[in-house]
Design a protein around this motif. Structure first.
Motif, short mmCIF file in Angstrom:
data_model
loop_
_atom_site.label_atom_id
_atom_site.label_comp_id
_atom_site.label_asym_id
_atom_site.label_seq_id
_atom_site.Cartn_x
_atom_site.Cartn_y
_atom_site.Cartn_z
N ALA A 68 0.84 -1.20 0.00
CA ALA A 68 0.00 0.00 0.00
C ALA A 68 0.88 1.26 0.00
CB ALA A 68 -0.94 0.00 1.20
N PHE A 69 1.93 1.26 0.79
CA PHE A 69 2.88 2.38 0.82
C PHE A 69 3.51 2.57 -0.56
CE2 PHE A 69 7.48 3.24 0.98
CZ PHE A 69 7.46 4.57 1.36
N ALA A 70 3.99 1.48 -1.16
CA ALA A 70 4.66 1.56 -2.45
C ALA A 70 3.71 2.04 -3.54
CB ALA A 70 5.26 0.21 -2.82
N ARG A 71 2.46 1.61 -3.49
CA ARG A 71 1.47 2.09 -4.48
C ARG A 71 1.23 3.58 -4.31
NH1 ARG A 71 -1.93 -2.97 -4.21
NH2 ARG A 71 -1.31 -4.02 -6.13
N LYS A 72 1.08 4.01 -3.07
CA LYS A 72 0.82 5.43 -2.78
C LYS A 72 1.97 6.30 -3.29
CE LYS A 72 -1.19 8.89 -0.58
NZ LYS A 72 -2.47 9.44 -0.91
N LYS A 73 3.19 5.81 -3.16
CA LYS A 73 4.37 6.56 -3.60
C LYS A 73 4.71 6.32 -5.06
CE LYS A 73 4.88 8.47 0.31
NZ LYS A 73 4.53 9.87 0.45
N ASP A 74 3.92 5.49 -5.72
CA ASP A 74 4.09 5.17 -7.15
C ASP A 74 5.46 4.55 -7.43
OD1 ASP A 74 3.01 4.96 -9.70
OD2 ASP A 74 3.86 6.86 -10.34
#
Length: 94
Positions: A68-74
């Protein structure tokens, strides 16, 4: 055992577009420590990793928060966005 492995590794983009594979909770925690920032998503992922290391949650719960963190930060490398491996070209073909 500190090396709590993820069922499936997480791959993220780092630096100038280089993929990095994260296989364990410890890898994830180190990645998050090295990440430049202080977002709520980063803090949540770090808390999840700490909880997994303490045995309060399983490794794949921490993995989900990391994703979820990695998706948010693209920076999440989705399976279909992974570039094909470069083929080796001999100098005589240049």
């Amino acid at each position: 055992m500190l090396a709590k492995h993820f069922e499936k590794p997480v791959c993220v983009w780092v630096g100038l577009g280089f993929p990095r594979q994260i296989n364990t909770v410890v890898d994830a925690y180190q990645f998050l420590l090295d990440w430049c920032g202080n977002s709520p998503e980063q803090k949540a992922a770090m808390r999840a990793c700490k909880a997994a290391l303490a045995g309060e949650v399983d490794a794949d719960t921490a993995r989900g928060v990391l994703v979820a963190f990695a998706r948010k930060k693209d920076i999440l490398v989705e399976d279909e966005t992974m570039p094909p491996m470069a083929t080796k070209v001999s100098p005589r073909h240049l």
